[in-house]
Design a protein around this motif. Structure first.
Motif, PDB file in Angstrom:
ATOM      1  N   LEU A 106     -36.943-142.749 -20.579  1.00 57.71           N
ATOM      2  CA  LEU A 106     -37.651-141.491 -20.316  1.00 57.71           C
ATOM      3  C   LEU A 106     -36.882-140.261 -20.780  1.00 57.71           C
ATOM      4  CD1 LEU A 106     -38.932-142.199 -16.679  1.00 57.71           C
ATOM      5  CD2 LEU A 106     -40.073-142.662 -18.843  1.00 57.71           C
ATOM      6  N   GLN A 107     -35.603-140.427 -21.161  1.00 59.24           N
ATOM      7  CA  GLN A 107     -34.800-139.252 -21.480  1.00 59.24           C
ATOM      8  C   GLN A 107     -35.277-138.546 -22.743  1.00 59.24           C
ATOM      9  OE1 GLN A 107     -30.561-139.274 -20.990  1.00 59.24           O
ATOM     10  NE2 GLN A 107     -30.589-141.081 -19.695  1.00 59.24           N
ATOM     11  N   ASP A 108     -35.543-139.293 -23.808  1.00 60.51           N
ATOM     12  CA  ASP A 108     -36.014-138.668 -25.031  1.00 60.51           C
ATOM     13  C   ASP A 108     -37.367-137.985 -24.861  1.00 60.51           C
ATOM     14  OD1 ASP A 108     -33.772-139.160 -26.462  1.00 60.51           O
ATOM     15  OD2 ASP A 108     -34.642-140.643 -27.819  1.00 60.51           O
ATOM     16  N   PRO A 109     -38.368-138.647 -24.241  1.00 60.86           N
ATOM     17  CA  PRO A 109     -39.636-137.948 -24.029  1.00 60.86           C
ATOM     18  C   PRO A 109     -39.492-136.671 -23.205  1.00 60.86           C
ATOM     19  CG  PRO A 109     -39.950-140.294 -23.722  1.00 60.86           C
ATOM     20  CD  PRO A 109     -38.465-140.078 -23.877  1.00 60.86           C
ATOM     21  N   LEU A 110     -38.623-136.688 -22.178  1.00 64.28           N
ATOM     22  CA  LEU A 110     -38.421-135.493 -21.361  1.00 64.28           C
ATOM     23  C   LEU A 110     -37.765-134.381 -22.183  1.00 64.28           C
ATOM     24  CD1 LEU A 110     -38.607-134.096 -18.635  1.00 64.28           C
ATOM     25  CD2 LEU A 110     -36.489-135.225 -17.962  1.00 64.28           C
ATOM     26  N   SER A 111     -36.786-134.758 -23.010  1.00 58.76           N
ATOM     27  CA  SER A 111     -36.129-133.772 -23.869  1.00 58.76           C
ATOM     28  C   SER A 111     -37.104-133.208 -24.905  1.00 58.76           C
ATOM     29  CB  SER A 111     -34.915-134.408 -24.556  1.00 58.76           C
ATOM     30  OG  SER A 111     -34.236-133.474 -25.370  1.00 58.76           O
ATOM     31  N   GLU A 112     -37.924-134.088 -25.485  1.00 56.73           N
ATOM     32  CA  GLU A 112     -38.920-133.643 -26.458  1.00 56.73           C
ATOM     33  C   GLU A 112     -39.935-132.704 -25.805  1.00 56.73           C
ATOM     34  OE1 GLU A 112     -40.653-137.107 -28.172  1.00 56.73           O
ATOM     35  OE2 GLU A 112     -38.985-137.463 -29.548  1.00 56.73           O
ATOM     36  N   ALA A 113     -40.358-133.034 -24.583  1.00 59.36           N
ATOM     37  CA  ALA A 113     -41.305-132.179 -23.872  1.00 59.36           C
ATOM     38  C   ALA A 113     -40.693-130.809 -23.594  1.00 59.36           C
ATOM     39  CB  ALA A 113     -41.730-132.849 -22.566  1.00 59.36           C
ATOM     40  N   ALA A 187     -25.252-134.549 -25.641  1.00 61.86           N
ATOM     41  CA  ALA A 187     -25.325-135.558 -26.701  1.00 61.86           C
ATOM     42  C   ALA A 187     -26.731-136.117 -26.847  1.00 61.86           C
ATOM     43  CB  ALA A 187     -24.338-136.686 -26.415  1.00 61.86           C
ATOM     44  N   ALA A 188     -27.502-136.175 -25.754  1.00 59.11           N
ATOM     45  CA  ALA A 188     -28.831-136.796 -25.822  1.00 59.11           C
ATOM     46  C   ALA A 188     -29.738-136.105 -26.839  1.00 59.11           C
ATOM     47  CB  ALA A 188     -29.460-136.828 -24.437  1.00 59.11           C
ATOM     48  N   PRO A 189     -29.973-134.776 -26.753  1.00 63.88           N
ATOM     49  CA  PRO A 189     -30.818-134.148 -27.780  1.00 63.88           C
ATOM     50  C   PRO A 189     -30.152-134.114 -29.142  1.00 63.88           C
ATOM     51  CG  PRO A 189     -29.936-132.477 -26.291  1.00 63.88           C
ATOM     52  CD  PRO A 189     -29.608-133.809 -25.698  1.00 63.88           C
ATOM     53  N   MET A 190     -28.821-134.001 -29.194  1.00 63.98           N
ATOM     54  CA  MET A 190     -28.146-133.977 -30.485  1.00 63.98           C
ATOM     55  C   MET A 190     -28.267-135.323 -31.188  1.00 63.98           C
ATOM     56  SD  MET A 190     -24.762-131.613 -29.761  1.00 63.98           S
ATOM     57  CE  MET A 190     -24.163-131.831 -31.435  1.00 63.98           C
ATOM     58  N   THR A 191     -28.142-136.422 -30.429  1.00 62.21           N
ATOM     59  CA  THR A 191     -28.313-137.748 -31.025  1.00 62.21           C
ATOM     60  C   THR A 191     -29.733-137.923 -31.543  1.00 62.21           C
ATOM     61  OG1 THR A 191     -26.636-138.705 -29.569  1.00 62.21           O
ATOM     62  CG2 THR A 191     -28.219-140.224 -30.553  1.00 62.21           C
ATOM     63  N   ARG A 192     -30.703-137.413 -30.782  1.00 59.56           N
ATOM     64  CA  ARG A 192     -32.104-137.530 -31.206  1.00 59.56           C
ATOM     65  C   ARG A 192     -32.348-136.793 -32.518  1.00 59.56           C
ATOM     66  NH1 ARG A 192     -36.220-134.418 -29.588  1.00 59.56           N
ATOM     67  NH2 ARG A 192     -35.026-133.578 -27.853  1.00 59.56           N
ATOM     68  N   HIS A 193     -31.588-135.730 -32.762  1.00 58.58           N
ATOM     69  CA  HIS A 193     -31.718-134.977 -34.013  1.00 58.58           C
ATOM     70  C   HIS A 193     -30.692-135.416 -35.058  1.00 58.58           C
ATOM     71  CE1 HIS A 193     -34.879-132.193 -32.840  1.00 58.58           C
ATOM     72  NE2 HIS A 193     -34.272-132.037 -31.674  1.00 58.58           N
ATOM     73  N   LEU A 194     -30.054-136.578 -34.807  1.00 61.32           N
ATOM     74  CA  LEU A 194     -29.187-137.253 -35.782  1.00 61.32           C
ATOM     75  C   LEU A 194     -27.840-136.582 -36.018  1.00 61.32           C
ATOM     76  CD1 LEU A 194     -31.862-138.275 -38.464  1.00 61.32           C
ATOM     77  CD2 LEU A 194     -31.181-139.467 -36.376  1.00 61.32           C
TER      78      LEU A 194
END
Length: 269
Positions: A106-113, A187-194
């Motif tokens: 759920l972490q990525d969807p919450l960060s994306e939202a 790190a979570a949103p930064m990892t999602r953006h590579l």
């Protein structure tokens, strides 16, 4: 100067009050974020209660297996002090290990939202977010958990020092956990953006006060009844806001996933 200027005092304030305050505000202004956060909070609440019950039942026996309960009053005072301090550290570590593992999808969807609520045009929540969260999110979370345990393992021998050893371990373990919290949720949103993890380490070094302020705020949130059930979703949202602030201030370069692919237009993957 920008609102994200690097004054140490203002950075601590922005990390503790600004980011967490904005995160709570977003949760209660956005129906989408509120629903995501409520789901995370329910799982977190059950986990925190279960951790408390397990420590209450088994922590005394574990301590007695390495240190028999003394008969003298001063010996018992030291024994119970060690039990309380060790239990507090164990509860905080458990709270930072078990809920993130359970909520990794759920972490990525919450960060994306969160990015979508902040006006990020290409931030969308899709079924693919769950699939990505089930794989890369869980793997990255496990890797960061290993880093947390490594730091605590290095500090663990302090408990063998008579007298102030347990107190020193509690203080240093708490500081290490605060720093780790900041790294985990940035790190979570930064990892999602590579972004590579080297960029996360650079931010921890260049904006130490901001990161420690944010980590300390999340750490304190753990100890506030009722609010502590929201600590993980608020930390995820706050980490995403911190990432966006670092981008806006120029501390972070454009994300790799927004750079032009070789022979392609900007944003091509």
């Amino acid at each position: 100067s920008t609102p994200w200027g690097s004054s140490a005092a203002s950075d601590v304030y922005k990390g503790q009050v600004g980011l967490l305050g904005r995160a709570f505000g977003l949760v209660f202004r956005s129906r989408r974020l509120f629903l995501w956060s409520a789901l995370c909070a329910a799982i977190t609440a059950l986990t925190l209660v279960a951790l408390g019950v397990l420590l209450y039942r088994y922590a005394p026996g574990l301590l007695e297996s390495v240190w028999n309960r003394p008969d003298s009053w001063y010996g018992r005072t030291g024994w119970y002090t060690a039990l309380i301090l060790a239990s507090l550290v164990a509860w905080v570590v458990g709270a930072n290990v078990v809920p993130p593992l359970l909520l990794a999808p759920l972490q990525d969807p919450l960060s994306e939202a969160t990015e979508a609520e902040c006006g990020e045009a290409d931030a969308t929540v899709s079924p693919a977010s769950f699939l990505r969260g089930l794989t890369t999110g869980l793997l990255h979370t496990l890797a960061r958990m290993a880093l947390l345990f490594l730091g605590l393992l290095v500090l663990l021998p302090l408990n063998l020092v008579p007298g102030l050893g347990s107190i020193a371990f509690t203080v240093l373990a708490s500081l290490w956990t605060m720093l780790w919290m900041a790294a985990e949720h940035l790190a979570a949103p930064m990892t999602r953006h590579l972004y590579p993890f080297a960029q996360v380490r650079r931010m921890l070094g260049e904006r130490r006060a901001l990161c420690m302020g944010f980590g300390a705020g999340v750490y304190v949130l753990l100890w506030v009844p009722i609010l502590n059930t929201f600590f993980l979703p608020v930390a995820i949202i706050g980490g995403t806001l911190m990432y966006r602030g670092l981008r806006a201030s120029g501390d972070l370069p454009p994300p790799p996933d927004a750079l032009p692919a070789p022979g392609g237009p900007p944003g091509a993957k």
